[in-house]
Design a protein around this motif. Structure first.
Motif, mmCIF file in Angstrom:
data_model
loop_
_atom_site.group_PDB
_atom_site.id
_atom_site.type_symbol
_atom_site.label_atom_id
_atom_site.label_comp_id
_atom_site.label_asym_id
_atom_site.label_seq_id
_atom_site.Cartn_x
_atom_site.Cartn_y
_atom_site.Cartn_z
ATOM 1 N N THR A 165 -72.285 156.482 28.621
ATOM 2 C CA THR A 165 -72.560 156.641 27.019
ATOM 3 C C THR A 165 -71.437 156.025 26.542
ATOM 4 N N VAL A 166 -71.590 155.792 25.160
ATOM 5 C CA VAL A 166 -70.757 155.133 24.189
ATOM 6 C C VAL A 166 -70.033 156.014 23.350
ATOM 7 N N ILE A 167 -68.764 155.918 23.458
ATOM 8 C CA ILE A 167 -67.966 156.797 22.410
ATOM 9 C C ILE A 167 -67.286 155.632 21.422
ATOM 10 N N GLU A 168 -67.481 155.556 20.208
ATOM 11 C CA GLU A 168 -66.983 154.730 19.311
ATOM 12 C C GLU A 168 -65.776 155.445 18.730
ATOM 13 N N LEU A 169 -64.560 154.441 18.659
ATOM 14 C CA LEU A 169 -63.280 154.935 17.977
ATOM 15 C C LEU A 169 -63.191 153.788 16.896
ATOM 16 N N THR A 170 -63.079 154.509 15.825
ATOM 17 C CA THR A 170 -62.666 153.581 14.607
ATOM 18 C C THR A 170 -61.579 154.075 13.919
ATOM 19 N N GLY A 171 -60.881 152.995 13.187
ATOM 20 C CA GLY A 171 -59.795 153.583 12.396
ATOM 21 C C GLY A 171 -58.494 152.629 12.835
ATOM 22 N N PRO A 172 -57.557 152.739 11.904
ATOM 23 C CA PRO A 172 -56.280 151.971 12.203
ATOM 24 C C PRO A 172 -55.524 152.524 13.286
ATOM 25 N N GLY A 173 -55.941 153.662 13.706
ATOM 26 C CA GLY A 173 -55.058 154.217 15.047
ATOM 27 C C GLY A 173 -55.870 154.259 16.078
ATOM 28 N N ALA A 174 -56.991 153.434 16.128
ATOM 29 C CA ALA A 174 -57.740 153.554 17.511
ATOM 30 C C ALA A 174 -57.117 152.920 18.564
ATOM 31 N N ARG A 175 -56.589 151.826 18.306
ATOM 32 C CA ARG A 175 -55.677 151.118 19.486
ATOM 33 C C ARG A 175 -54.471 151.975 20.051
ATOM 34 N N GLY A 176 -53.671 152.695 19.060
ATOM 35 C CA GLY A 176 -52.740 153.447 19.572
ATOM 36 C C GLY A 176 -53.205 154.566 20.431
ATOM 37 N N VAL A 177 -54.264 155.255 20.064
ATOM 38 C CA VAL A 177 -54.820 156.264 20.996
ATOM 39 C C VAL A 177 -55.218 155.761 22.218
ATOM 40 N N LEU A 178 -55.972 154.889 22.323
ATOM 41 C CA LEU A 178 -56.187 154.129 23.795
ATOM 42 C C LEU A 178 -54.993 153.721 24.422
ATOM 43 N N GLU A 179 -53.985 153.294 23.779
ATOM 44 C CA GLU A 179 -52.511 152.789 24.560
ATOM 45 C C GLU A 179 -51.931 154.025 25.201
ATOM 46 N N LYS A 180 -52.261 155.209 24.902
ATOM 47 C CA LYS A 180 -51.749 156.259 25.452
ATOM 48 C C LYS A 180 -52.111 156.607 27.010
ATOM 49 N N GLY A 181 -53.443 155.991 27.192
ATOM 50 C CA GLY A 181 -54.258 156.409 28.737
ATOM 51 C C GLY A 181 -54.600 155.174 29.243
ATOM 52 N N CYS A 182 -54.477 153.901 28.539
ATOM 53 C CA CYS A 182 -55.062 152.741 29.287
ATOM 54 C C CYS A 182 -53.920 151.634 29.934
ATOM 55 N N PRO A 183 -54.019 151.208 30.874
ATOM 56 C CA PRO A 183 -52.960 150.219 31.335
ATOM 57 C C PRO A 183 -53.103 148.946 31.102
ATOM 58 N N ALA A 184 -54.209 148.630 30.365
ATOM 59 C CA ALA A 184 -54.429 147.260 29.877
ATOM 60 C C ALA A 184 -53.696 146.960 28.646
ATOM 61 N N ASP A 185 -53.229 145.755 28.550
ATOM 62 C CA ASP A 185 -52.503 145.092 27.386
ATOM 63 C C ASP A 185 -53.560 145.137 26.173
ATOM 64 N N LEU A 186 -53.506 145.939 25.401
ATOM 65 C CA LEU A 186 -54.448 145.878 24.188
ATOM 66 C C LEU A 186 -53.984 145.236 23.040
ATOM 67 N N HIS A 187 -52.707 144.746 23.071
ATOM 68 C CA HIS A 187 -52.247 143.685 21.887
ATOM 69 C C HIS A 187 -53.170 142.588 21.777
ATOM 70 N N GLN A 245 -67.442 163.963 29.326
ATOM 71 C CA GLN A 245 -66.831 165.121 28.587
ATOM 72 C C GLN A 245 -65.364 165.051 28.834
ATOM 73 N N TYR A 246 -65.087 164.742 30.121
ATOM 74 C CA TYR A 246 -63.516 164.472 30.199
ATOM 75 C C TYR A 246 -62.985 163.682 29.616
ATOM 76 N N VAL A 247 -63.551 162.535 29.204
ATOM 77 C CA VAL A 247 -62.906 161.312 28.269
ATOM 78 C C VAL A 247 -62.834 161.673 26.959
ATOM 79 N N ALA A 248 -63.748 162.369 26.561
ATOM 80 C CA ALA A 248 -64.154 162.818 24.999
ATOM 81 C C ALA A 248 -63.212 163.879 24.801
ATOM 82 N N ALA A 249 -62.733 164.801 25.690
ATOM 83 C CA ALA A 249 -61.908 165.882 25.492
ATOM 84 C C ALA A 249 -60.275 165.317 25.467
ATOM 85 N N TRP A 250 -60.350 164.439 26.293
ATOM 86 C CA TRP A 250 -58.732 163.724 26.568
ATOM 87 C C TRP A 250 -58.689 162.840 25.029
ATOM 88 N N LEU A 251 -59.625 162.170 24.560
ATOM 89 C CA LEU A 251 -59.489 161.336 23.409
ATOM 90 C C LEU A 251 -59.282 162.454 22.208
#
Ligand SMILES: [Zn+2]
Lengths: 104, 208
Positions: free
Chosen positions: B123-145, B184-190
């Motif tokens: 499924t697709v979870i859309e994350l929008t807003g200026p904080g989106a990258r910061g949220v993902l950086e908490k749990g993603c090993p890729a360099d999102l800069h 559901q796990y990913v959504a709950a984590w987000l």
């Protein structure tokens, strides 16, 4: 965290990969012609060098492709990554003179 | 047998039961993040030798060449092809899956190829807003800069230790595509991860 360079995806964390054992272990041409000892040799016996070792890795967390790598078992340093249909790179060219631990 | 429209009314997306939580789980302020599930998006897997005549047929059918390098996507006419591997792509499309599969199979011609409807896989979870990258950086090993993860990049990576496809539309808009069983796990984590991005409220500062 150790990073490993996937030939297709570039540097990624070690946790994205799974290890596949020694590379270049060919399936016997005619398995039924092998003695039990030769079959056991093929199935169970692997090199265990202290130094550069050609081994298989799979990028399960990324492109899901298998590839080969030469890794120094003393330092965990990856000396080369290459496609699994390519011959093993010349290890002496990767490590300079320090190849005493390498096995053929 | 029930007709297709009945089945489409009956179907439930992987995050159906969390819809309210997800809608209300966003935060406002300087580091605002909103979440929403985009359910039932058409996703078709394509596996083919990229140097074959069949892959050129698929390029033409999609209106843009299949991307050749990690992270790349190509977009045309309502289809976006995401690079998953040197011979594997995921086509995310506005078309319906059945006709897209048919169209791409025809385009591949005699070249050995695999074209499969995988819409129900993720499924697709859309994350929008200026904080989106910061949220993902908490749990993603890729360099999102942005210097290494420009707009239009999509990679297979992990989020909160589970595999996801992560797709950056632009600086304030990311798509996270988890497998249905992990959604559901990913959504709950987000939802938990966005909480600290809310502006400190006066009552919270007062210790309420
Ligand atoms: Zn890879």
């Amino acid at each position: 965290m150790l990073q490993i360079e996937c030939p297709w995806c570039g540097l990624r964390d070690e946790t994205e990969y799974k290890y596949g054992g020694q590379a270049h272990v060919a399936y016997p041409e005619d398995p039924s012609a092998l003695s039990d000892e030769e079959w056991a040799e093929y199935l169970f016996f692997r090199d265990n060098p202290k130094g550069p070792f050609a081994e298989r890795w799979v990028h399960t967390g990324g492109c899901r492709k298998w590839f080969n790598a030469v890794r120094d078992t003393r330092t965990y340093e990856f000396l080369a990554v290459y496609a699994n249909n390519e011959p093993r790179p010349d290890i002496s060219s990767l490590t300079g003179a320090d190849t005493a631990g390498a096995t053929a | 047998m029930a007709d297709l429209s009945t089945l489409q009314e009956l179907r439930r997306s992987p995050l159906h039961d969390m819809a309210t939580e997800i809608r209300d789980g966003g935060v406002t302020g300087d580091r605002a993040v909103q979440l929403v599930e985009q359910p039932f998006v058409t996703m078709v897997s394509v596996r083919i030798d990229p140097d074959s005549t069949g892959s050129r047929g698929i390029d033409e059918a999609l209106g843009a060449p299949l991307p050749r390098r990690v992270g790349e996507t190509s977009q045309a006419g309502g289809h976006t092809a995401l690079w998953l591997g040197p011979d594997e792509w995921l086509v995310v499309s506005e078309s319906d899956a059945e006709s897209l599969v048919e169209q791409l199979r025809t385009a591949a011609g005699d070249t050995p190829a695999q074209v499969v409807d995988l819409s129900a896989n993720r499924t697709v979870i859309e994350l929008t807003g200026p904080g989106a990258r910061g949220v993902l950086e908490k749990g993603c090993p890729a360099d999102l800069h942005p210097r290494s993860f420009p707009d239009g990049t999509a990679i297979m990576t992990s989020l909160a230790r589970v595999p996801v496809l992560l797709w950056k539309v632009d600086a304030d808009h990311f798509r996270v595509l988890p497998r249905a069983s992990l959604a559901q796990y990913v959504a709950a984590w987000l939802l938990d991860a966005v909480r600290e991005f809310a502006p400190a409220s006066p009552s919270a500062q007062a210790g309420a």
